[in-house]
Design an enzyme around this catalytic site. Structure first.
Site, PDB file in Angstrom:
ATOM      1  N   LYS A   1       0.859  -1.182   0.000  1.00 50.74           N
ATOM      2  CA  LYS A   1       0.000   0.000   0.000  1.00 50.74           C
ATOM      3  C   LYS A   1       0.892   1.227   0.000  1.00 50.74           C
ATOM      4  O   LYS A   1       2.047   1.147   0.431  1.00 50.74           O
ATOM      5  CB  LYS A   1      -0.785   0.067   1.319  1.00 50.74           C
ATOM      6  CG  LYS A   1      -2.034  -0.725   1.377  1.00 50.74           C
ATOM      7  CD  LYS A   1      -2.722  -0.470   2.680  1.00 50.74           C
ATOM      8  CE  LYS A   1      -4.108  -1.126   2.668  1.00 50.74           C
ATOM      9  NZ  LYS A   1      -4.813  -0.914   3.898  1.00 50.74           N
TER      10      LYS A   1
ATOM     11  N   ARG B   1     -16.538  -3.742   8.455  1.00 51.87           N
ATOM     12  CA  ARG B   1     -17.362  -2.550   8.678  1.00 51.87           C
ATOM     13  C   ARG B   1     -18.593  -2.579   7.792  1.00 51.87           C
ATOM     14  O   ARG B   1     -19.700  -2.366   8.224  1.00 51.87           O
ATOM     15  CB  ARG B   1     -16.536  -1.284   8.394  1.00 51.87           C
ATOM     16  CG  ARG B   1     -15.440  -1.037   9.401  1.00 51.87           C
ATOM     17  CD  ARG B   1     -14.410  -0.110   8.860  1.00 51.87           C
ATOM     18  NE  ARG B   1     -13.823  -0.664   7.634  1.00 51.87           N
ATOM     19  CZ  ARG B   1     -12.786  -0.160   7.010  1.00 51.87           C
ATOM     20  NH1 ARG B   1     -12.226   0.943   7.455  1.00 51.87           N
ATOM     21  NH2 ARG B   1     -12.309  -0.718   5.924  1.00 51.87           N
TER      22      ARG B   1
HETATM   23  O1  PNS Z   1      -4.845  -3.072   7.525  1.00 47.66           O
HETATM   24  P1  PNS Z   1      -4.769  -3.795   6.214  1.00 47.66           P
HETATM   25  O2  PNS Z   1      -3.924  -3.019   5.231  1.00 47.66           O
HETATM   26  O3  PNS Z   1      -6.107  -4.175   5.666  1.00 47.66           O
HETATM   27  O4  PNS Z   1      -3.970  -5.163   6.530  1.00 47.66           O
HETATM   28  C1  PNS Z   1      -3.674  -6.073   5.508  1.00 47.66           C
HETATM   29  C2  PNS Z   1      -2.619  -7.069   5.990  1.00 47.66           C
HETATM   30  C3  PNS Z   1      -1.332  -6.348   6.377  1.00 47.66           C
HETATM   31  C4  PNS Z   1      -3.131  -7.831   7.173  1.00 47.66           C
HETATM   32  C5  PNS Z   1      -2.387  -8.069   4.813  1.00 47.66           C
HETATM   33  O5  PNS Z   1      -2.041  -7.367   3.665  1.00 47.66           O
HETATM   34  C6  PNS Z   1      -1.297  -9.081   5.124  1.00 47.66           C
HETATM   35  O6  PNS Z   1      -1.551 -10.033   5.825  1.00 47.66           O
HETATM   36  N1  PNS Z   1      -0.084  -8.832   4.600  1.00 47.66           N
HETATM   37  C7  PNS Z   1       1.053  -9.723   4.807  1.00 47.66           C
HETATM   38  C8  PNS Z   1       1.321 -10.509   3.536  1.00 47.66           C
HETATM   39  C9  PNS Z   1       0.333 -11.652   3.390  1.00 47.66           C
HETATM   40  O7  PNS Z   1       0.274 -12.552   4.208  1.00 47.66           O
HETATM   41  N2  PNS Z   1      -0.453 -11.591   2.306  1.00 47.66           N
HETATM   42  C10 PNS Z   1      -1.411 -12.606   1.958  1.00 47.66           C
HETATM   43  C11 PNS Z   1      -2.695 -12.457   2.739  1.00 47.66           C
HETATM   44  S1  PNS Z   1      -3.775 -13.785   2.359  1.00 47.66           S
END
Ligand code: PNS
Length: 170
Positions: A47, A99
């Site tokens: 992001k 949400r």
């Molecule tokens: O607050 P967010 O941005 O919605 O959180 C998203 C997050 C950080 C939890 C997700 O992108 C994540 O788990 N990132 C780590 C990489 C990963 O495991 N990606 C695959 C998810 S299935």
């Protein structure tokens, strides 16, 4: 599915760019359901971020410290796949906030992928207090960038950090 453990642990992952009162509402609710809550701040979420990892981490830590449940909550950073991080903990749950219906598709996909990658943990969706249903880090940043007041939407240290950050970016 993993057997029930004597001590229940959950991981609440996110970018937390920055922490909002909606995140804190979820932290509080999850910490009442589990013996220990690990708030996992992602090092490099895919992001555009306003805050560096250290800032996001410290702001979450400072915000959690104000909660009565703080002694059962740990804030940590994680790198790489969430599933790998969860496997290194005793967690049997991954907490995510829902949400609105618009959150659902992305969350559903992520929950099912995480279920495939880490069978020991189930994703548990919680809703924030009704007052924060419209709130997200993105909307807070947009309001602040355009000169709007974010008082009452984020913890006070976060509000100050946003003001400092936006001043240095001008
Ligand atoms: O607050 P967010 O941005 O919605 O959180 C998203 C997050 C950080 C939890 C997700 O992108 C994540 O788990 N990132 C780590 C990489 C990963 O495991 N990606 C695959 C998810 S299935």
């Amino acid at each position: 599915m993993a057997p029930r453990r004597a001590k229940t642990v959950a991981v609440y992952p996110g970018s937390f760019d920055p922490t909002t009162n909606g995140h804190l509402s979820l932290v509080q609710r999850a910490s009442l359901l589990f013996d220990q809550l690990i708030v996992a701040v992602a090092h490099k979420p895919s992001k555009n971020l306003l805050f560096e990892f250290d800032e996001r981490f410290e702001l979450m830590k400072a915000s959690v410290a104000t909660l009565p449940e703080a002694n059962r909550i740990k804030v940590v950073g994680f790198d790489g796949l969430l599933a790998h991080f969860v496997k290194q903990t005793d967690a049997t749950a991954i907490i995510r906030g829902l949400r609105a219906v618009s959150d659902f598709e992305y969350e559903f996909q992520m929950a099912l992928m995480n279920r495939k990658l880490v069978r020991e943990a189930e994703t548990v969706f919680l809703m924030p207090a009704l007052s924060w249903v419209y709130l997200s880090s993105s909307i807070v940043k947009e309001v602040a960038r355009n000169g709007g007041d974010v008082t009452g939407l984020v913890p006070t240290p976060v509000k100050r950090a946003i003001q400092r950050k936006l001043k240095t970016r001008k």
